[in-house]
Design an enzyme around this catalytic site. Structure first.
Site, PDB file in Angstrom:
ATOM      1  N   ASP A   1     -20.310 123.598 -14.485  1.00  0.00           N
ATOM      2  CA  ASP A   1     -19.441 122.466 -14.835  1.00  0.00           C
ATOM      3  C   ASP A   1     -18.713 122.819 -16.132  1.00  0.00           C
ATOM      4  O   ASP A   1     -19.333 123.333 -17.072  1.00  0.00           O
ATOM      5  CB  ASP A   1     -20.309 121.210 -15.039  1.00  0.00           C
ATOM      6  CG  ASP A   1     -19.502 119.926 -14.994  1.00  0.00           C
ATOM      7  OD1 ASP A   1     -19.813 119.067 -14.148  1.00  0.00           O
ATOM      8  OD2 ASP A   1     -18.556 119.773 -15.805  1.00  0.00           O
ATOM      9  N   PHE A  46     -18.658 119.789  -5.977  1.00  0.00           N
ATOM     10  CA  PHE A  46     -18.146 118.493  -6.452  1.00  0.00           C
ATOM     11  C   PHE A  46     -17.026 118.638  -7.468  1.00  0.00           C
ATOM     12  O   PHE A  46     -16.281 117.682  -7.681  1.00  0.00           O
ATOM     13  CB  PHE A  46     -19.277 117.698  -7.139  1.00  0.00           C
ATOM     14  CG  PHE A  46     -20.429 117.397  -6.231  1.00  0.00           C
ATOM     15  CD1 PHE A  46     -20.457 116.239  -5.482  1.00  0.00           C
ATOM     16  CD2 PHE A  46     -21.473 118.296  -6.104  1.00  0.00           C
ATOM     17  CE1 PHE A  46     -21.510 115.970  -4.630  1.00  0.00           C
ATOM     18  CE2 PHE A  46     -22.536 118.037  -5.250  1.00  0.00           C
ATOM     19  CZ  PHE A  46     -22.556 116.880  -4.518  1.00  0.00           C
ATOM     20  N   SER A 105     -10.572 113.425  -9.829  1.00  0.00           N
ATOM     21  CA  SER A 105     -10.818 112.479  -8.734  1.00  0.00           C
ATOM     22  C   SER A 105     -10.226 111.089  -8.946  1.00  0.00           C
ATOM     23  O   SER A 105     -10.754 110.122  -8.410  1.00  0.00           O
ATOM     24  CB  SER A 105     -12.324 112.359  -8.510  1.00  0.00           C
ATOM     25  OG  SER A 105     -12.937 111.867  -9.682  1.00  0.00           O
ATOM     26  N   TYR A 124      -4.184 113.240  -4.949  1.00  0.00           N
ATOM     27  CA  TYR A 124      -5.638 113.438  -4.936  1.00  0.00           C
ATOM     28  C   TYR A 124      -6.137 113.605  -3.495  1.00  0.00           C
ATOM     29  O   TYR A 124      -6.806 114.590  -3.155  1.00  0.00           O
ATOM     30  CB  TYR A 124      -6.333 112.254  -5.621  1.00  0.00           C
ATOM     31  CG  TYR A 124      -7.807 112.199  -5.351  1.00  0.00           C
ATOM     32  CD1 TYR A 124      -8.640 113.229  -5.770  1.00  0.00           C
ATOM     33  CD2 TYR A 124      -8.369 111.131  -4.654  1.00  0.00           C
ATOM     34  CE1 TYR A 124     -10.000 113.191  -5.510  1.00  0.00           C
ATOM     35  CE2 TYR A 124      -9.724 111.077  -4.395  1.00  0.00           C
ATOM     36  CZ  TYR A 124     -10.539 112.119  -4.815  1.00  0.00           C
ATOM     37  OH  TYR A 124     -11.877 112.075  -4.539  1.00  0.00           O
ATOM     38  N   ASN A 173     -16.193 104.304  -1.279  1.00  0.00           N
ATOM     39  CA  ASN A 173     -16.315 104.019  -2.727  1.00  0.00           C
ATOM     40  C   ASN A 173     -17.763 104.069  -3.192  1.00  0.00           C
ATOM     41  O   ASN A 173     -18.562 103.203  -2.829  1.00  0.00           O
ATOM     42  CB  ASN A 173     -15.678 102.669  -3.032  1.00  0.00           C
ATOM     43  CG  ASN A 173     -14.172 102.760  -2.948  1.00  0.00           C
ATOM     44  OD1 ASN A 173     -13.627 103.106  -1.896  1.00  0.00           O
ATOM     45  ND2 ASN A 173     -13.509 102.477  -4.037  1.00  0.00           N
ATOM     46  N   ASP A 179      -2.791 103.160  -4.033  1.00  0.00           N
ATOM     47  CA  ASP A 179      -3.923 102.404  -3.485  1.00  0.00           C
ATOM     48  C   ASP A 179      -3.630 101.893  -2.066  1.00  0.00           C
ATOM     49  O   ASP A 179      -2.763 101.038  -1.889  1.00  0.00           O
ATOM     50  CB  ASP A 179      -4.208 101.161  -4.353  1.00  0.00           C
ATOM     51  CG  ASP A 179      -5.113 101.433  -5.530  1.00  0.00           C
ATOM     52  OD1 ASP A 179      -5.717 102.523  -5.589  1.00  0.00           O
ATOM     53  OD2 ASP A 179      -5.231 100.539  -6.393  1.00  0.00           O
TER      54      ASP A 179
HETATM   55  N1  UFG Z   1      -9.428  98.013  -9.403  1.00  0.00           N
HETATM   56  C1  UFG Z   1      -9.034  96.890 -10.090  1.00  0.00           C
HETATM   57  N2  UFG Z   1      -9.312  96.807 -11.430  1.00  0.00           N
HETATM   58  C2  UFG Z   1      -9.989  97.793 -12.097  1.00  0.00           C
HETATM   59  C3  UFG Z   1     -10.393  98.952 -11.364  1.00  0.00           C
HETATM   60  C4  UFG Z   1     -10.083  99.027 -10.024  1.00  0.00           C
HETATM   61  O1  UFG Z   1      -8.418  95.979  -9.539  1.00  0.00           O
HETATM   62  O2  UFG Z   1     -10.227  97.657 -13.294  1.00  0.00           O
HETATM   63  C5  UFG Z   1      -9.124  98.101  -7.969  1.00  0.00           C
HETATM   64  C6  UFG Z   1      -8.343  99.325  -7.556  1.00  0.00           C
HETATM   65  O3  UFG Z   1      -6.966  99.206  -7.770  1.00  0.00           O
HETATM   66  C7  UFG Z   1      -8.728  99.441  -6.090  1.00  0.00           C
HETATM   67  C8  UFG Z   1     -10.194  98.972  -6.093  1.00  0.00           C
HETATM   68  O4  UFG Z   1     -10.355  98.205  -7.289  1.00  0.00           O
HETATM   69  O5  UFG Z   1      -7.986  98.557  -5.331  1.00  0.00           O
HETATM   70  C9  UFG Z   1     -11.180 100.125  -6.123  1.00  0.00           C
HETATM   71  O6  UFG Z   1     -10.749 101.015  -7.144  1.00  0.00           O
HETATM   72  P1  UFG Z   1     -11.602 102.224  -7.707  1.00  0.00           P
HETATM   73  O7  UFG Z   1     -10.791 102.841  -8.788  1.00  0.00           O
HETATM   74  O8  UFG Z   1     -12.987 101.769  -8.036  1.00  0.00           O
HETATM   75  O9  UFG Z   1     -11.744 103.191  -6.468  1.00  0.00           O
HETATM   76  P2  UFG Z   1     -10.616 103.822  -5.513  1.00  0.00           P
HETATM   77  O10 UFG Z   1     -10.643 103.037  -4.241  1.00  0.00           O
HETATM   78  O11 UFG Z   1      -9.313 103.967  -6.182  1.00  0.00           O
HETATM   79  O12 UFG Z   1     -11.105 105.295  -5.324  1.00  0.00           O
HETATM   80  C10 UFG Z   1     -12.449 105.620  -5.030  1.00  0.00           C
HETATM   81  C11 UFG Z   1     -12.673 107.023  -5.540  1.00  0.00           C
HETATM   82  C12 UFG Z   1     -11.809 107.971  -4.790  1.00  0.00           C
HETATM   83  C13 UFG Z   1     -11.995 107.803  -3.302  1.00  0.00           C
HETATM   84  C14 UFG Z   1     -11.804 106.382  -2.882  1.00  0.00           C
HETATM   85  C15 UFG Z   1     -12.131 106.264  -1.425  1.00  0.00           C
HETATM   86  O13 UFG Z   1     -12.360 107.102  -6.932  1.00  0.00           O
HETATM   87  O14 UFG Z   1     -12.190 109.270  -5.171  1.00  0.00           O
HETATM   88  O15 UFG Z   1     -12.665 105.558  -3.647  1.00  0.00           O
HETATM   89  O16 UFG Z   1     -12.201 104.966  -0.965  1.00  0.00           O
HETATM   90  F1  UFG Z   1     -11.099 108.542  -2.656  1.00  0.00           F
END
Ligand code: UFG
Length: 328
Positions: free
Chosen positions: A31, A70, A74, A138, A167, A283
């Site tokens: 890492d 890993f 991301s 990504y 997620n 998203d």
């Molecule tokens: N969100 C908010 N407020 C925040 C953080 C996130 O509204 O403070 C929303 C995001 O916009 C999204 C949802 O919550 O709609 C989930 O967001 P995350 O950032 O927790 O996760 P993501 O869905 O963007 O992405 C995660 C991983 C990716 C993976 C994806 C697959 O980070 O690597 O899940 O579903 F590809």
């Protein structure tokens, strides 16, 4: 087995490395600590600080049996802002790793892929045969790696499994009593963000309230990091020469951003305030997995629900802030 875990100082790699070591494997982590933390590596695991490009061959040595890969950037939003960073590190780094594996004669790999390869789905739940049309660099970079693994399996006899995570959330308590959980800086993921706000009593921003979903916010399928780690141990046993398998990993249930925040309020007992913001680029509205393939092929099943994930993540947040306060 003697195993190399790339990115094993990060959240998911750290939990998988811990579980592999607890299962009796000899585990080395490679890492660069660009986003990982040396103290997120289980005490029974050897940490090599270095990069895929320069240090993979030395980290593999002469007798590694398999790699769990890993190491990657991301973040969906960051990848939209800086695509080259994702192509260079994720695809470029993986090509360097695969070449080092060929030179060292290591022929088995489990790869950390993502639901982001599917983009906006035509049908829910998403199966592995769904069209792959990533909406972010990504997701596109991870899809390119899945394709590369299929090619290397066909051309070079590699045995590979791509696990497409939905997620990931929650935290893992090792047999040592130590907690392994999610800590990014800055934190962009929903659950740690909400729990961090619960701790500091700040407010959470909802990224978009006009999606075509029941409450207007994005729907995601959350999977506990410990269940996810168990899938890696099963996948390792399923790698076979000249084969590339792809498995989705989720719980099969969708929760909106508002529902997740409500569940966090419930678990923590804190009054978490929210503000409604604009959509975040890249998203998709809804991502829910079918994990039927890995269930039927490898017998994997999720054992923990959203409440378990939030409860464990909350325990991790509290343990960490107690440690920081105590200066440990
Ligand atoms: N969100 C908010 N407020 C925040 C953080 C996130 O509204 O403070 C929303 C995001 O916009 C999204 C949802 O919550 O709609 C989930 O967001 P995350 O950032 O927790 O996760 P993501 O869905 O963007 O992405 C995660 C991983 C990716 C993976 C994806 C697959 O980070 O690597 O899940 O579903 F590809």
């Amino acid at each position: 087995m003697k195993l190399l875990v790339t990115g094993g100082a990060g959240y998911i790699g750290g939990v998988v490395a811990a579980k592999l070591a607890e299962a009796g494997h000899e585990v080395t982590v490679l890492d660069d600590l660009s986003t990982g933390h040396a103290d997120a590596v289980h005490p029974a695991v050897t940490l090599i600080r270095g990069s895929l490009r320069h240090d993979a061959k030395a980290a593999l040595g002469g007798d590694t049996d398999a790699v769990l890969h890993f190491a990657a950037h991301s973040l969906v939003g960051e990848s939209v802002a800086d695509p080259a960073k994702y192509w260079s590190n994720n695809l470029g780094g993986t090509l360097a790793l695969l070449n080092a594996m060929r030179e060292a004669g290591v022929r088995r790999i489990v790869f950390s892929s993502t639901a982001a390869v599917y983009g906006e789905p035509e049908a829910t739940p998403i199966t592995e045969t769904a069209p792959t049309r990533p909406t972010s660099p990504y997701g596109a970079s991870k899809l390119a790696i899945d394709t590369t693994l299929a090619e290397y399996a066909r051309m070079h006899g590699l045995g590979a499994v791509s696990l497409r995570y939905f997620n990931v959330a929650g935290a893992y308590q090792a047999a040592t009593g130590d907690w392994f959980g999610e800590r990014h800086d800055p934190e962009t993921h929903l659950i740690p963000n909400v729990l961090g706000r619960g701790e500091t009593r700040g407010s959470v921003r909802i990224n978009g309230v006009d999606y075509p979903t029941p409450d207007g916010t994005c729907v995601r399928d959350y999977i506990h990091v410990s269940d996810l780690a168990d899938a890696h141990l099963l996948a390792l046993g399923a790698t076979e020469p000249e084969g590339h398998r792809v498995y989705n990993l989720g719980n099969g249930a969708g929760f909106s951003v508002r529902q997740v925040i409500d569940a966090c309020r419930d678990v923590t007992g804190r009054d978490i305030t929210v503000e409604e913001g604009p959509r975040r680029a890249g998203d998709p509205a809804v991502l829910v997995a079918s994990s039927a393939r890995i269930s039927s092929d490898l017998g994997w099943h999720a054992t923990r629900d959203l409440r378990d994930m939030i409860a464990d993540a909350w325990r991790f947040v509290q343990e960490r802030s107690a440690r920081v306060r105590a200066g440990r």
